[in-house]
Design a protein around this motif. Structure first.
Motif, PDB file in Angstrom:
ATOM      1  N   LEU A  56      41.375  51.898   5.801  1.00  0.00           N
ATOM      2  CA  LEU A  56      42.602  52.700   5.864  1.00  0.00           C
ATOM      3  C   LEU A  56      43.648  52.122   6.799  1.00  0.00           C
ATOM      4  N   GLY A  57      43.278  51.130   7.614  1.00  0.00           N
ATOM      5  CA  GLY A  57      44.268  50.479   8.467  1.00  0.00           C
ATOM      6  C   GLY A  57      44.411  51.075   9.846  1.00  0.00           C
ATOM      7  N   ALA A  58      43.539  52.001  10.237  1.00  0.00           N
ATOM      8  CA  ALA A  58      43.580  52.600  11.578  1.00  0.00           C
ATOM      9  C   ALA A  58      42.350  52.147  12.367  1.00  0.00           C
ATOM     10  N   TRP A  59      42.430  52.280  13.683  1.00  0.00           N
ATOM     11  CA  TRP A  59      41.220  52.100  14.498  1.00  0.00           C
ATOM     12  C   TRP A  59      40.237  53.212  14.121  1.00  0.00           C
ATOM     13  N   VAL A  60      38.963  52.877  13.984  1.00  0.00           N
ATOM     14  CA  VAL A  60      37.910  53.856  13.699  1.00  0.00           C
ATOM     15  C   VAL A  60      36.869  53.749  14.809  1.00  0.00           C
ATOM     16  N   ARG A  61      36.680  54.838  15.563  1.00  0.00           N
ATOM     17  CA  ARG A  61      35.785  54.838  16.726  1.00  0.00           C
ATOM     18  C   ARG A  61      34.669  55.865  16.489  1.00  0.00           C
ATOM     19  N   LEU A  62      33.421  55.433  16.656  1.00  0.00           N
ATOM     20  CA  LEU A  62      32.265  56.296  16.377  1.00  0.00           C
ATOM     21  C   LEU A  62      31.705  56.890  17.666  1.00  0.00           C
ATOM     22  N   HIS A  63      31.559  58.213  17.682  1.00  0.00           N
ATOM     23  CA  HIS A  63      30.988  58.930  18.822  1.00  0.00           C
ATOM     24  C   HIS A  63      29.663  59.588  18.448  1.00  0.00           C
ATOM     25  N   TYR A  64      28.819  59.825  19.478  1.00  0.00           N
ATOM     26  CA  TYR A  64      27.566  60.579  19.336  1.00  0.00           C
ATOM     27  C   TYR A  64      26.636  59.963  18.289  1.00  0.00           C
ATOM     28  N   VAL A  65      26.397  58.672  18.428  1.00  0.00           N
ATOM     29  CA  VAL A  65      25.575  57.926  17.472  1.00  0.00           C
ATOM     30  C   VAL A  65      24.162  57.769  18.044  1.00  0.00           C
ATOM     31  N   TYR A  66      23.191  58.444  17.445  1.00  0.00           N
ATOM     32  CA  TYR A  66      21.799  58.261  17.868  1.00  0.00           C
ATOM     33  C   TYR A  66      21.321  56.882  17.403  1.00  0.00           C
ATOM     34  N   PRO A  67      20.493  56.192  18.212  1.00  0.00           N
ATOM     35  CA  PRO A  67      20.125  54.797  17.883  1.00  0.00           C
ATOM     36  C   PRO A  67      19.013  54.683  16.845  1.00  0.00           C
ATOM     37  N   TYR A  68      19.221  55.282  15.678  1.00  0.00           N
ATOM     38  CA  TYR A  68      18.269  55.104  14.588  1.00  0.00           C
ATOM     39  C   TYR A  68      18.318  53.647  14.107  1.00  0.00           C
ATOM     40  N   PRO A  69      17.261  53.175  13.433  1.00  0.00           N
ATOM     41  CA  PRO A  69      17.264  51.788  12.966  1.00  0.00           C
ATOM     42  C   PRO A  69      18.473  51.417  12.100  1.00  0.00           C
ATOM     43  N   HIS A  70      18.962  52.367  11.267  1.00  0.00           N
ATOM     44  CA  HIS A  70      20.057  51.996  10.365  1.00  0.00           C
ATOM     45  C   HIS A  70      21.392  51.802  11.087  1.00  0.00           C
ATOM     46  N   LEU A 116      30.194  51.812  20.383  1.00  0.00           N
ATOM     47  CA  LEU A 116      29.176  52.812  20.041  1.00  0.00           C
ATOM     48  C   LEU A 116      28.982  53.747  21.225  1.00  0.00           C
ATOM     49  N   ASP A 117      29.078  55.035  20.962  1.00  0.00           N
ATOM     50  CA  ASP A 117      28.825  56.076  21.955  1.00  0.00           C
ATOM     51  C   ASP A 117      27.463  56.668  21.632  1.00  0.00           C
ATOM     52  N   ILE A 118      26.449  56.329  22.453  1.00  0.00           N
ATOM     53  CA  ILE A 118      25.064  56.680  22.151  1.00  0.00           C
ATOM     54  C   ILE A 118      24.466  57.503  23.291  1.00  0.00           C
ATOM     55  N   PRO A 119      24.010  58.723  23.026  1.00  0.00           N
ATOM     56  CA  PRO A 119      23.449  59.566  24.099  1.00  0.00           C
ATOM     57  C   PRO A 119      22.003  59.209  24.415  1.00  0.00           C
ATOM     58  N   PHE A 120      21.786  58.183  25.240  1.00  0.00           N
ATOM     59  CA  PHE A 120      20.424  57.776  25.581  1.00  0.00           C
ATOM     60  C   PHE A 120      19.706  58.825  26.440  1.00  0.00           C
ATOM     61  N   GLN A 121      20.419  59.447  27.360  1.00  0.00           N
ATOM     62  CA  GLN A 121      19.942  60.540  28.227  1.00  0.00           C
ATOM     63  C   GLN A 121      18.981  60.097  29.335  1.00  0.00           C
ATOM     64  N   HIS A 122      18.059  59.181  29.074  1.00  0.00           N
ATOM     65  CA  HIS A 122      17.157  58.687  30.120  1.00  0.00           C
ATOM     66  C   HIS A 122      16.478  57.435  29.594  1.00  0.00           C
ATOM     67  N   ALA A 123      15.641  56.797  30.447  1.00  0.00           N
ATOM     68  CA  ALA A 123      14.955  55.579  30.027  1.00  0.00           C
ATOM     69  C   ALA A 123      13.449  55.636  30.230  1.00  0.00           C
ATOM     70  N   HIS A 124      12.977  56.559  31.069  1.00  0.00           N
ATOM     71  CA  HIS A 124      11.532  56.597  31.304  1.00  0.00           C
ATOM     72  C   HIS A 124      10.851  57.356  30.170  1.00  0.00           C
TER      73      HIS A 124
END
Length: 461
Positions: A247-261, A278-286
């Motif tokens: 469409l010719g505009a910037w496209v920004r993705l929010h709240y993307v869970y890190p699924y394989p696809h 990519l805006d990904i809610p990891f929340q923690h690492a342990h």
């Protein structure tokens, strides 16, 4: 021209902007929109309907015949903020209709403010309209109250949030959003793309794609096909992003869970179809903390995914949010998070101190972390995140970047790079030769200076 505050709460939408003045005698509704961008889109939908029925829209309580308060129920502190806003609206105006996430708990609201005219839950648009009609009857003028095809927007004209689904199928123990907004319900692909196309035709230069779980878009629809542009498009985030990128505009993705696809989105970024962000809610690492949160516990594999994304698209920007002080979090678990952050080198990071929220299952977990320990961990986390941000921005000095202009005043132009979402990320400031710029302009800038969260530069010669 203001600098980006380092501890900005990452669940907030930009402050709504209002541009229209009411005509004489026109019934006027005030709107107070709290919480996240998803709530802001709900406010836009409500106001679009009201505007089409002949109501004027006011940014505050003064002169309004009634006020709608769109509430947030994300955290107990957000609930308190919502109750305070309702009380202020009652004091200043007296005729208040409450909607939004906190509206899913009507007794909680009416217990504090019994004088409200009505309480409705999230995305209950018809109930809100009925309440407005009861409080302030419409008085449309068919020759004047014409609504543009793009509807009412509460963001600056050059960017817009685009909500692709409602609800969420996750059962994270700290979150009550699925209880308030329900399970995942995805919009048809053609309806989203038609809205995106209209927004771009109306002058929007940046589409901010939002939902509760953007990666899961279309799962509930079994990724069905919709007619589009003489062909068909699948209800899947990859297909949707590819079509929006045309469409010719910037496209920004929010709240993307890190699924394989999600890895299928990276080539679209490398090609320039959508922003490398990519805006990904990891929340923690342990893994044990993630288990207690009832979230996928694959932090090590996540690091592998991040490395793969960066190998395909070196300029990708990764932003995330984290929770520190979750019940049972030990010093060792927190140190694992710091070590993970060191390795992941995320570009943009927000952080919450854990709070109990009424109805959340995490409230019943043992070993809640004392407030002073949560504060200490938040300080240490943000110190590390700030150091990473500062180093990454310093590496951009001397580079030439494309930016979008958000605001121009007497001091200069406030812009954003492709790495910066509105309100939650940094800015790039131009303080010389900016006089000809206007909001929405896309310009090339050479970076001269970097701070902890922001950049300074001059227009490309």
């Amino acid at each position: 021209m203001s600098q980006n505050p380092p501890n900005l709460r990452p669940d907030l939408a930009p402050k709504p902007t209002f541009t229209e003045a009411p005509r004489p005698g026109q019934p006027t509704i005030g709107m107070v929109s709290l919480g996240c961008p998803k709530a802001l889109v709900d406010s836009e939908r409500i106001l679009t309907r009201l505007r089409a029925e002949g109501y004027a829209i006011s940014p505050d309580y003064k002169g309004a015949d009634a006020v709608i308060v769109n509430t947030c129920g994300f955290l107990d502190s957000a609930k308190a903020e919502s109750l305070e806003a309702i009380g202020e609206a009652l004091q200043e105006n007296g005729r208040v209709i409450v909607t939004g996430c906190l509206g899913a708990e009507p007794e909680y609201i009416t217990g504090a403010h019994p004088r409200v005219l009505a309480v409705t839950g999230p995305h209950q648009y018809e109930a809100v309209l009925d309440a407005v009609h009861g409080a302030v009857p419409p008085a449309p003028d068919p020759f004047i109250d014409l609504l543009p095809a793009s509807g009412v927007s509460l963001t600056p004209r050059h960017y817009s949030y685009l909500k692709i689904s409602e609800g969420c199928n996750h059962k994270c123990k700290f979150c009550i959003i699925p209880d308030m907004r329900g399970r995942l319900v995805s919009r048809p692909a053609h309806a989203i793309l038609r809205e995106a196309e209209k927004l771009v035709e109306a002058g929007v230069r940046e589409l901010l794609v939002i939902s509760q779980d953007t990666s899961a878009y279309g799962v509930d629809r079994k990724h069905d096909l919709s007619p589009w542009k003489g062909g068909e498009v699948r209800a899947h985030i990859t297909d949707l992003a590819r079509e929006m990128g045309k469409l010719g505009a910037w496209v920004r993705l929010h709240y993307v869970y890190p699924y394989p696809h999600v890895r299928d989105l990276i080539p679209l970024m490398a090609e320039g179809l959508i922003l490398p962000y990519l805006d990904i809610p990891f929340q923690h690492a342990h893994p044990e903390t993630l288990r207690r949160m009832a979230r996928p516990a694959a932090a090590a594999r996540t690091l592998d995914e991040i490395a793969a994304w960066r190998s395909q698209c070196p300029d990708i920007t990764l932003r995330s949010t984290f929770i520190v002080g979750y019940p049972g979090e030990t010093e060792a678990e927190f140190q694992t998070l710091l070590d993970w952050l060191d390795e992941a080198q995320l570009d943009r990071v927000g952080c919450f101190q854990y709070e109990n929220v009424a109805g959340a299952r995490s409230n019943d977990l043992p070993d809640h972390v004392p407030a002073e320990v949560k504060q200490d961990r938040w300080d240490r986390f943000m110190e590390k995140a700030q150091a990473i941000s500062e180093a990454k921005l310093a590496a951009k000095v001397g580079r030439t970047l494309q930016v979008i202009v958000d605001e121009v005043d007497a001091e200069g132009a406030t812009c954003r790079t492709m790495a910066d979402a509105p309100e939650i990320d940094g800015n790039l400031f131009i303080d010389e030769g900016f006089e000809s710029l206007a909001p929405g302009d896309l310009v090339t800038v050479q970076v001269d200076e970097a701070g902890e969260y922001d950049l300074w530069g001059h227009l490309g010669r």
